[in-house]
Scaffold this active site. Structure first.
Site, PDB file in Angstrom:
ATOM      1  N   CYS A   2       0.837  -1.193   0.000  1.00  0.00           N
ATOM      2  CA  CYS A   2       0.000   0.000   0.000  1.00  0.00           C
ATOM      3  C   CYS A   2       0.878   1.252   0.000  1.00  0.00           C
ATOM      4  O   CYS A   2       1.931   1.287   0.623  1.00  0.00           O
ATOM      5  CB  CYS A   2      -0.953   0.092   1.183  1.00  0.00           C
ATOM      6  SG  CYS A   2      -2.052  -1.297   1.347  1.00  0.00           S
ATOM      7  N   ARG A  27       3.865  -0.227  -4.844  1.00  0.00           N
ATOM      8  CA  ARG A  27       3.627  -0.752  -3.496  1.00  0.00           C
ATOM      9  C   ARG A  27       2.320  -1.543  -3.391  1.00  0.00           C
ATOM     10  O   ARG A  27       2.034  -2.161  -2.360  1.00  0.00           O
ATOM     11  CB  ARG A  27       3.591   0.389  -2.476  1.00  0.00           C
ATOM     12  CG  ARG A  27       4.881   1.163  -2.389  1.00  0.00           C
ATOM     13  CD  ARG A  27       4.762   2.283  -1.392  1.00  0.00           C
ATOM     14  NE  ARG A  27       4.604   1.785  -0.043  1.00  0.00           N
ATOM     15  CZ  ARG A  27       5.596   1.527   0.789  1.00  0.00           C
ATOM     16  NH1 ARG A  27       6.830   1.741   0.402  1.00  0.00           N
ATOM     17  NH2 ARG A  27       5.364   1.078   1.995  1.00  0.00           N
ATOM     18  N   TRP A  74      -2.783  -2.774  -1.667  1.00  0.00           N
ATOM     19  CA  TRP A  74      -2.451  -4.199  -1.847  1.00  0.00           C
ATOM     20  C   TRP A  74      -3.232  -4.910  -0.752  1.00  0.00           C
ATOM     21  O   TRP A  74      -2.940  -4.773   0.442  1.00  0.00           O
ATOM     22  CB  TRP A  74      -0.954  -4.414  -1.675  1.00  0.00           C
ATOM     23  CG  TRP A  74      -0.480  -5.787  -2.028  1.00  0.00           C
ATOM     24  CD1 TRP A  74      -0.096  -6.219  -3.262  1.00  0.00           C
ATOM     25  CD2 TRP A  74      -0.305  -6.906  -1.149  1.00  0.00           C
ATOM     26  NE1 TRP A  74       0.296  -7.538  -3.198  1.00  0.00           N
ATOM     27  CE2 TRP A  74       0.180  -7.984  -1.913  1.00  0.00           C
ATOM     28  CE3 TRP A  74      -0.522  -7.108   0.218  1.00  0.00           C
ATOM     29  CZ2 TRP A  74       0.451  -9.237  -1.365  1.00  0.00           C
ATOM     30  CZ3 TRP A  74      -0.251  -8.354   0.766  1.00  0.00           C
ATOM     31  CH2 TRP A  74       0.235  -9.402  -0.034  1.00  0.00           C
ATOM     32  N   ASN A 100      -1.598   2.193   5.844  1.00  0.00           N
ATOM     33  CA  ASN A 100      -0.763   1.094   5.348  1.00  0.00           C
ATOM     34  C   ASN A 100      -0.315   0.310   6.569  1.00  0.00           C
ATOM     35  O   ASN A 100       0.277   0.880   7.488  1.00  0.00           O
ATOM     36  CB  ASN A 100       0.447   1.695   4.610  1.00  0.00           C
ATOM     37  CG  ASN A 100       1.515   0.680   4.299  1.00  0.00           C
ATOM     38  OD1 ASN A 100       1.232  -0.504   4.136  1.00  0.00           O
ATOM     39  ND2 ASN A 100       2.747   1.129   4.216  1.00  0.00           N
ATOM     40  N   GLY A 101      -0.622  -0.982   6.605  1.00  0.00           N
ATOM     41  CA  GLY A 101      -0.242  -1.799   7.761  1.00  0.00           C
ATOM     42  C   GLY A 101      -1.384  -2.724   8.134  1.00  0.00           C
ATOM     43  O   GLY A 101      -2.304  -2.930   7.336  1.00  0.00           O
ATOM     44  N   GLU A 480      18.540 -16.418  -8.767  1.00  0.00           N
ATOM     45  CA  GLU A 480      18.037 -15.096  -9.142  1.00  0.00           C
ATOM     46  C   GLU A 480      17.416 -15.122 -10.546  1.00  0.00           C
ATOM     47  O   GLU A 480      16.360 -14.543 -10.777  1.00  0.00           O
ATOM     48  CB  GLU A 480      19.188 -14.073  -9.044  1.00  0.00           C
ATOM     49  CG  GLU A 480      18.858 -12.664  -9.500  1.00  0.00           C
ATOM     50  CD  GLU A 480      17.713 -12.006  -8.753  1.00  0.00           C
ATOM     51  OE1 GLU A 480      17.185 -12.580  -7.780  1.00  0.00           O
ATOM     52  OE2 GLU A 480      17.307 -10.912  -9.184  1.00  0.00           O
ATOM     53  N   LYS A 484      13.526 -14.208 -11.281  1.00  0.00           N
ATOM     54  CA  LYS A 484      13.135 -13.165 -12.249  1.00  0.00           C
ATOM     55  C   LYS A 484      12.124 -13.728 -13.231  1.00  0.00           C
ATOM     56  O   LYS A 484      11.113 -13.116 -13.513  1.00  0.00           O
ATOM     57  CB  LYS A 484      14.349 -12.624 -13.023  1.00  0.00           C
ATOM     58  CG  LYS A 484      15.280 -11.702 -12.324  1.00  0.00           C
ATOM     59  CD  LYS A 484      14.734 -10.356 -11.963  1.00  0.00           C
ATOM     60  CE  LYS A 484      14.075 -10.377 -10.607  1.00  0.00           C
ATOM     61  NZ  LYS A 484      14.873 -10.096  -9.451  1.00  0.00           N
ATOM     62  N   GLU A 487       8.639 -14.511 -11.516  1.00  0.00           N
ATOM     63  CA  GLU A 487       7.837 -13.416 -10.969  1.00  0.00           C
ATOM     64  C   GLU A 487       7.261 -12.503 -12.041  1.00  0.00           C
ATOM     65  O   GLU A 487       6.204 -11.915 -11.837  1.00  0.00           O
ATOM     66  CB  GLU A 487       8.574 -12.632  -9.887  1.00  0.00           C
ATOM     67  CG  GLU A 487       9.602 -11.646 -10.342  1.00  0.00           C
ATOM     68  CD  GLU A 487      10.236 -10.866  -9.188  1.00  0.00           C
ATOM     69  OE1 GLU A 487       9.536 -10.486  -8.247  1.00  0.00           O
ATOM     70  OE2 GLU A 487      11.457 -10.638  -9.247  1.00  0.00           O
ATOM     71  N   HIS A 503      19.874 -35.883  -7.622  1.00  0.00           N
ATOM     72  CA  HIS A 503      19.283 -36.373  -6.376  1.00  0.00           C
ATOM     73  C   HIS A 503      17.765 -36.217  -6.378  1.00  0.00           C
ATOM     74  O   HIS A 503      17.137 -36.191  -5.326  1.00  0.00           O
ATOM     75  CB  HIS A 503      19.913 -35.655  -5.174  1.00  0.00           C
ATOM     76  CG  HIS A 503      21.386 -35.917  -5.062  1.00  0.00           C
ATOM     77  ND1 HIS A 503      21.888 -37.126  -4.635  1.00  0.00           N
ATOM     78  CD2 HIS A 503      22.455 -35.147  -5.374  1.00  0.00           C
ATOM     79  CE1 HIS A 503      23.215 -37.081  -4.664  1.00  0.00           C
ATOM     80  NE2 HIS A 503      23.580 -35.894  -5.127  1.00  0.00           N
ATOM     81  N   LYS A 602       6.158  -4.184  -4.420  1.00  0.00           N
ATOM     82  CA  LYS A 602       7.600  -3.967  -4.342  1.00  0.00           C
ATOM     83  C   LYS A 602       8.114  -4.109  -2.912  1.00  0.00           C
ATOM     84  O   LYS A 602       9.100  -4.772  -2.662  1.00  0.00           O
ATOM     85  CB  LYS A 602       7.912  -2.572  -4.885  1.00  0.00           C
ATOM     86  CG  LYS A 602       9.389  -2.202  -4.841  1.00  0.00           C
ATOM     87  CD  LYS A 602      10.095  -2.704  -6.050  1.00  0.00           C
ATOM     88  CE  LYS A 602      11.559  -2.354  -6.080  1.00  0.00           C
ATOM     89  NZ  LYS A 602      12.325  -3.353  -6.826  1.00  0.00           N
TER      90      LYS A 602
HETATM   91  O1  M6R Z   1      13.154  -4.405  -0.396  1.00  0.00           O
HETATM   92  P1  M6R Z   1      13.800  -5.742  -0.185  1.00  0.00           P
HETATM   93  O2  M6R Z   1      15.117  -5.869  -0.875  1.00  0.00           O
HETATM   94  O3  M6R Z   1      13.922  -6.089   1.277  1.00  0.00           O
HETATM   95  O4  M6R Z   1      12.818  -6.781  -0.832  1.00  0.00           O
HETATM   96  C1  M6R Z   1      13.056  -8.163  -0.740  1.00  0.00           C
HETATM   97  C2  M6R Z   1      12.192  -8.946  -1.705  1.00  0.00           C
HETATM   98  O5  M6R Z   1      10.836  -8.709  -1.446  1.00  0.00           O
HETATM   99  C3  M6R Z   1      12.484  -8.571  -3.164  1.00  0.00           C
HETATM  100  O6  M6R Z   1      13.826  -8.767  -3.480  1.00  0.00           O
HETATM  101  C4  M6R Z   1      11.625  -9.432  -4.104  1.00  0.00           C
HETATM  102  O7  M6R Z   1      12.021 -10.768  -4.047  1.00  0.00           O
HETATM  103  C5  M6R Z   1      11.713  -8.883  -5.526  1.00  0.00           C
HETATM  104  N1  M6R Z   1      10.404  -8.812  -6.105  1.00  0.00           N
HETATM  105  C6  M6R Z   1      12.540  -9.727  -6.434  1.00  0.00           C
HETATM  106  O8  M6R Z   1      12.621  -9.215  -7.714  1.00  0.00           O
END
Ligand code: M6R
Length: 607
Positions: A2, A27, A74, A100-101, A480, A484, A487, A503, A602
């Site tokens: 949010c 957000r 969100w 927000n929270g 990573e 990517k 997501e 394994h 984010k």
């Molecule tokens: O703001 P942060 O680096 O703490 O966020 C951590 C994860 O939420 C963030 O890296 C998330 O995995 C991304 N969407 C990856 O692209």
């Protein structure tokens, strides 16, 4: 999750709020709403969906006024609906609130209030609005203070009341809020991006603080009604950094930003002559540093994969046992931390709830806790007793790219610095420093292949599953790359260390399951080639990330993405980029919402 924006001043609030929401859309983006105090009324407009929908809807209203608040959601409590979208109001419609929270005790509060108040939504926020109403007697700040004393949970909130038309009240506990200070005007927001176009002077609220803001003054208090005095901080980020600058998506811009922003991570911190790095963030003298006998890195998602690269570097260069703990697990485990344990919290936003909780837990246990953070003034930057900003600039795409690169860079610098105090020779230190200085040009060589990688994405767009394989320093790269891809394209993908395939996971392989393997020329090169042979024997298409000029791999690969060679520990800075580009192009080809993938936000500011 949010995003909140507020404005009080002399300008028209509506465009400021809408543009601010666009900055914060990363957000959360399932619904949005806005309220502007106009004449003697407050006009509330909400809409399900993106900010664009809200903007369209606003075109049918005549709204003029210089005080207002807005919210992009969100969903946590209550589904995605018009009723559940913020702002929320009390029974009279005079008290209006964005939040927000999570209000954890909202059910009991709702029960207590329900005989005298009627509720329109399923949200915890609306309960807070009615709770404030129950204390309101003409002083909004006091009513908010009293209400918050009854609340358990987290909040960043902004409230307004039509009886006090030129006033906003903001409060924070666990969810970030910043106040931009202009000339007889104030901007309130979840982060600084909505205010950068107007001011770079910012006051960050701390937990337990409440602000009363009018066009004439800003007064800060604790929730116990004590005055707090703070100076505004100057924020270096500027508005242009938060624009797409001609790129189709923020993610692509941020991928292409990497050769530039990595220099911001190491500028002034490298010492070629002594083969070392200098980061002030340790906040310890050399004697204290030598006593560090264990390192724990806490992070989530992409930040945790950057941290894994850090693990290899700390162990190899400094000989210090290092663990990476996913923050959501760390906080609920009996973790062993003492005063000789150095804990790094790694986070782009500095607002990830699990990482913040893990920082608090590590501090309680007496650990030395430092932050590796991008967002200046964020909670982790303030909760830790030192650390380093990664200087990646605003990262607005949900999928993290340039922040990962700069986290890896800062971790490498810390490892070199610690290493030089322990066992790293000046010669190896020098080679590493030189190697880092060459990275921007090598990154550019990879970025120049974007169109070829796009063609590869086109070729593989029909596959529903992918494997990513790497070993050693390239195992986090595989993780990573896989994250990517999943997501932003929603394609199923998994990442494994190359040696682990046999394994179990190898059972999944067939001609329908492409494998992306990182086989650059390092100490595990031969081992990785054997793993690729195993994959080929199961007829899986093989896409390799290989070192430029490596002819040997041609016979193993269906397709190859070549990258320039660098020192093994620096490889993640280069090898991750083709995987970022592959995921990006695949997402575009599949018509996905690249910058705002479904179900994600984010900053994950809830548990
Ligand atoms: O703001 P942060 O680096 O703490 O966020 C951590 C994860 O939420 C963030 O890296 C998330 O995995 C991304 N969407 C990856 O692209």
């Amino acid at each position: 999750m949010c995003g909140i924006v507020g404005y009080v001043g002399k300008k028209e609030a509506l465009p400021i709020l809408i543009n601010g929401l666009r900055r914060l859309e990363y957000r959360g983006y399932d619904s949005a709403g806005i309220v502007v105090h106009s004449g003697d009324k407050a006009l509330v407009v909400k809409s399900v969906g993106r900010i664009d929908h809200l903007h369209e809807k606003l075109k049918g209203h005549k709204i003029s006024g210089s005080v207002g608040i807005a919210h992009t959601r969100w969903a946590t409590h209550g589904g995605v609906s018009h009723e559940n979208a913020h702002p929320h109001m009390d029974c009279s419609g005079q008290l209006i609130l964005v939040h927000n929270g999570i209000i954890e005790n909202y059910r009991e509060l709702k029960k207590e209030l329900s005989s005298k108040h009627s509720f329109k939504s399923e949200t915890d926020t609306e309960v807070l609005a009615h709770l404030i109403e129950s204390y309101y007697d003409g002083d909004l700040r006091k009513a908010v203070e009293k209400a918050l004393s009854k609340v358990r949970g987290t909040y960043g909130l902004v409230a307004m009341h039509t009886q006090e038309p030129n006033k906003l009240v903001a409060a924070r506990l666990g969810s970030p809020l910043a106040i931009g200070v202009g000339d007889n005007e104030y901007y309130i927001a979840s982060d600084t991006s909505p205010m950068l176009a107007h001011t770079q002077q910012v006051i960050f609220l701390d937990d337990g603080e409440i602000a009363e803001v009018t066009d004439k003054h800003l007064q800060l208090y604790t929730l116990e009604d004590q005055r707090v005095y703070k100076q505004a901080e100057h924020i270096d980020w500027d508005e242009a950094q938060a624009e797409k600058q001609g790129y189709d998506h923020f993610m692509l811009k941020e991928i292409f930003d990497q050769p530039t922003v990595i220099q911001d991570a190491y500028r002034g911190r490298l010492d070629l002559e002594n083969g070392t790095a200098h980061l002030g963030g340790f906040n310890m003298n050399e004697e204290q540093l030598r006593q560090i006998n264990r390192i724990v890195l806490i992070a989530c998602g992409t930040a945790s994969y950057a941290a894994m690269v850090g693990k290899y570097a700390f162990e190899r260069l400094a000989g210090i046992p290092t663990e990476v703990d996913v923050a959501s697990e760390f906080r609920y485990r009996d973790t062993i931390i003492d005063e000789h344990t150095l804990v790094f919290a790694v986070s782009q936003s500095g607002e990830t709830a699990d990482t913040i909780a893990a920082v608090k837990e590590a501090k309680r246990k007496g650990g030395v806790v430092r932050g590796i953070v991008n967002v200046v003034g964020s909670t982790i930057a303030r909760e830790t007793d030192g650390g380093t900003y990664i200087h990646a600039g605003p990262e607005l795409a949900v999928a993290s790219t340039k922040a990962y690169t700069n986290m890896v860079t800062v971790l490498l610098l810390y490892a070199i610095q610690l290493g030089r105090l322990k066992r790293l020779t000046i010669a190896t230190g020098e080679r590493l420093v030189k190697g880092i200085l060459e990275i921007p040009d090598k990154m550019k060589q990879v970025l120049a292949q974007s169109e070829q990688i796009k063609a590869l994405a086109e070729k593989y767009k029909g596959y529903g599953d992918f494997f990513f394989l790497g070993r050693g320093i390239n195992y986090p790269v595989a993780l990573e790359g896989s994250l990517k891809l999943k997501e932003i394209t929603y394609i199923h993908s998994e990442a494994y260390p190359g040696g682990e395939m046999k394994h179990g996971p190898i059972a999944l392989l067939s001609g329908e399951f492409p494998v992306m393997a990182i086989v650059t020329k390092n100490q595990l090169y031969e081992k990785m080639l054997s793993n690729v042979e195993e994959v080929r024997a199961r007829n899986a298409p093989v896409i390799l990330v290989a070192t430029e000029g490596d002819e040997q791999v041609k016979s193993l690969a269906t397709d190859i993405m070549y990258v320039p060679s660098t020192m093994e520990l620096l490889e993640p800075l280069i090898n991750t980029i083709p995987l970022q580009l592959f995921a990006y192009h695949m997402a575009v080809i599949l018509g996905r919402d690249v910058d705002r993938p479904r179900n994600l936000a984010k900053s994950v500011t809830v548990e």
